[in-house]
Enzyme design. Structure first.
Site, PDB file in Angstrom:
ATOM      1  N   ASP A 190       1.294   0.122   5.741  1.00 41.21           N
ATOM      2  CA  ASP A 190       0.718   1.443   6.314  1.00 41.21           C
ATOM      3  C   ASP A 190      -0.750   1.028   5.706  1.00 41.21           C
ATOM      4  O   ASP A 190      -1.100   1.604   4.508  1.00 41.21           O
ATOM      5  CB  ASP A 190       1.211   2.454   5.628  1.00 41.21           C
ATOM      6  CG  ASP A 190       0.807   3.835   6.452  1.00 41.21           C
ATOM      7  OD1 ASP A 190       0.556   3.759   7.745  1.00 41.21           O
ATOM      8  OD2 ASP A 190       0.173   4.619   5.607  1.00 41.21           O
ATOM      9  N   CYS A 201      -3.186   5.747  10.028  1.00 39.10           N
ATOM     10  CA  CYS A 201      -3.685   7.222  10.521  1.00 39.10           C
ATOM     11  C   CYS A 201      -4.624   7.074  11.419  1.00 39.10           C
ATOM     12  O   CYS A 201      -5.460   8.260  11.039  1.00 39.10           O
ATOM     13  CB  CYS A 201      -3.211   7.980   9.577  1.00 39.10           C
ATOM     14  SG  CYS A 201      -4.344   7.918   7.903  1.00 39.10           S
ATOM     15  N   GLY A 259       6.390   8.328   0.405  1.00 37.65           N
ATOM     16  CA  GLY A 259       7.145   8.705   1.515  1.00 37.65           C
ATOM     17  C   GLY A 259       8.030   7.802   2.172  1.00 37.65           C
ATOM     18  O   GLY A 259       9.094   7.720   2.453  1.00 37.65           O
ATOM     19  N   LYS A 260       7.209   6.675   2.587  1.00 38.59           N
ATOM     20  CA  LYS A 260       7.898   5.470   3.357  1.00 38.59           C
ATOM     21  C   LYS A 260       8.745   4.616   2.505  1.00 38.59           C
ATOM     22  O   LYS A 260       9.738   4.335   3.197  1.00 38.59           O
ATOM     23  CB  LYS A 260       6.636   4.797   4.174  1.00 38.59           C
ATOM     24  CG  LYS A 260       5.981   5.637   4.994  1.00 38.59           C
ATOM     25  CD  LYS A 260       4.697   4.806   5.550  1.00 38.59           C
ATOM     26  CE  LYS A 260       3.872   5.667   6.509  1.00 38.59           C
ATOM     27  NZ  LYS A 260       2.948   6.790   5.942  1.00 38.59           N
ATOM     28  N   ALA A 280       1.813   3.994  -2.037  1.00 42.69           N
ATOM     29  CA  ALA A 280       1.716   5.361  -2.502  1.00 42.69           C
ATOM     30  C   ALA A 280       1.241   6.276  -1.256  1.00 42.69           C
ATOM     31  O   ALA A 280       0.606   5.727  -0.421  1.00 42.69           O
ATOM     32  CB  ALA A 280       0.637   5.558  -3.753  1.00 42.69           C
ATOM     33  N   CYS A 313       1.026  -1.140   0.134  1.00 46.22           N
ATOM     34  CA  CYS A 313      -0.060   0.034  -0.071  1.00 46.22           C
ATOM     35  C   CYS A 313       0.999   1.254  -0.165  1.00 46.22           C
ATOM     36  O   CYS A 313       0.799   2.217   0.839  1.00 46.22           O
ATOM     37  CB  CYS A 313      -0.763   0.108   1.188  1.00 46.22           C
ATOM     38  SG  CYS A 313      -1.882  -1.227   1.441  1.00 46.22           S
TER      39      CYS A 313
END
Length: 464
Positions: free
Chosen positions: A339, A392, A281-282, A278, A276
């Site tokens: 994530d 999040c 950043g990670k 996109a 997952c």
């Protein structure tokens, strides 16, 4: 509410005389189209649970929004952000000023009043302009026309009494009742109130830098965060204009979102997967930690965005378009970052529509999806490997409960506790079990920058 907060009754507006054109056929006053667009979009968010981001897309968004000038689009965004952040208080103020409740089904009128009141109370817009345009908007809408005098009376009182109204409404929670009750059950009343208040402040711009955060903080007028990133001071422009953007020296990433990738140990030369993945950043963080990274993303559009971001940063990964449930690599991974998709209730500072478009049923459904994805992800992990699960959401049903269920079903997995000193300056984010749980009320303001960060959950798991 005391006696002075009562409103006036409305009267039916007379029909046009002497053959004059109906009001709704006259040219718009400047600014009216923006207010109408804001009202329509607010209705779509609150009544139809429609995502705000999609409606504010510059090319494919709501037609009433895309037809506006850039300046009016910015005004619509400002109105909606203020209205959605403070919605329960604004609605309570309006109700307190009415002699009798609005008629059943008068949702368009309610949203019109909220849009106008948000401008008067929370934005730097002259009261007379907001009142005048709201009355004009009511007169143009057949559903609201007969209440135009009520609109005028209520909003004029908002202008005269806004200080008293703000004091009166200060203790009203600005999150929906369903979410407020969940916050209190999980965090306690005091912490829930602090989180609710923190959600009223827009998020700062945080950057993750490739190296030397102190230099970039000085260059870009920011401060170094406990997470190793940089937070900008009151920057309002396009980040693409800042030094280092074109050179790929940094990328935008909330401080909390930068934590999960930091939980891995010794990734240099290891095979790692960002599931997952996109917007990337990670993925970029894992690459900079020395891993050989496979980035998996189901959406073609989001995968293209990820590839574009990596290209700007001068980084490379094997990018795979696949549904995670069907993804079966030829070789198991040494490290996996999942994530997972979630309710995003931790991102309300930057996405104030989330709490109005989601509900308890969504959290339950998403928690089930997360458990399914995590159950599959652990099958892709090599013995001795590390897996970080994160999202999040502020709700344990999407974090702690998911991990507890997976650990119970897989005896070969164990939680690896994170030590509080692993996050100096954010020790309060480390739970007694050694998991990470950030809230928007953490990371206080300092050195001239605002505080807060996204609500995030993360846990490090090892296999074998």
């Amino acid at each position: 509410m005391n006696e002075k907060h009562k409103g006036a009754a409305g009267k039916t507006r007379p029909r046009p005389q002497n053959g004059s054109a109906p009001r709704d056929q006259e040219p718009f006053k400047p600014g009216l189209a923006a207010r109408i667009a804001a009202t329509k979009i607010l209705s779509a968010v609150v009544d139809r649970k429609t995502s705000l981001d999609g409606m504010l897309d510059a090319e494919h968004g709501n037609p009433s929004y895309t037809a506006l000038s850039d300046a009016d689009r910015a005004l619509v965004r400002a109105i909606l952000n203020s209205a959605l952040r403070h919605l329960p208080r604004i609605e309570a103020m309006i109700s307190a000023l009415l002699d009798t409740p609005l008629p059943e089904g008068a949702r368009s009128l309610q949203h019109l009043l909220v849009v106008a009141a948000a401008q008067m109370i929370y934005l730097d817009i002259p009261d007379h302009s907001a009142v005048d345009l709201a009355v004009e908007q009511a007169n143009r809408d057949p559903r609201s026309r007969r209440f135009s005098k009520v609109v005028n009376a209520i909003l004029r009182r908002v202008g005269r009494e806004k200080k008293d109204l703000l004091e009166w409404a200060a203790d009203i929670s600005c999150v929906p009742e369903w979410f407020d009750s969940r916050l209190k059950a999980v965090y306690g009343e005091k912490a829930a109130h602090a989180i609710g208040e923190a959600l009223l402040s827009p998020a700062s711009i945080d950057l993750t830098v490739k190296s030397d955060p102190a230099r970039w903080a000085e260059t870009l007028n920011g401060v170094v965060l406990p997470t190793g990133g940089v937070r900008l001071r009151d920057f309002k422009g396009a980040v693409s204009t800042l030094e280092g953007f074109e050179a790929g020296e940094w990328w935008v990433q909330d401080a909390a979102a930068a934590i999960p990738a930091r939980l891995f140990h010794g990734l240099a030369g290891k095979r790692a997967a960002d599931l997952c993945a996109a917007p990337g950043g990670k993925t970029a963080q894992l690459i900079l930690l020395g891993a050989e990274v496979t980035a998996v993303e189901q959406s073609a559009n989001r995968l293209a965005r990820l590839q574009g971001n990596l290209q700007r940063l001068g980084l490379s990964a094997q990018c795979v378009k696949a549904n995670l449930r069907d993804f079966k690599p030829a070789e198991l991974f040494d490290a996996i970052l999942l994530d997972a998709p979630c309710s995003s209730t931790g991102t309300t500072r930057r996405h104030p529509d989330v709490l109005w478009t989601k509900g308890p049923d969504d959290i339950a459904k998403l928690a089930k999806v997360q458990e399914e994805l995590l159950a599959h992800a652990v099958t892709l992990l090599a013995p001795g490997g590390q897996l970080v699960f994160s999202n999040c959401s502020l709700d344990p049903a999407e974090g702690e409960d998911v991990v507890a269920s997976i650990l119970a079903a897989n005896p070969d997995l164990r939680r690896v506790p994170i030590a509080p000193d692993a996050l100096p300056g954010l020790e309060e984010a480390v739970t007694p079990l050694g998991e990470i749980r950030t809230t928007p009320a953490m990371l206080g303001a300092r050195d001239g920058v605002s505080g807060g960060l996204d609500g995030f959950y993360a846990c490090l798991i090892s296999k074998g």
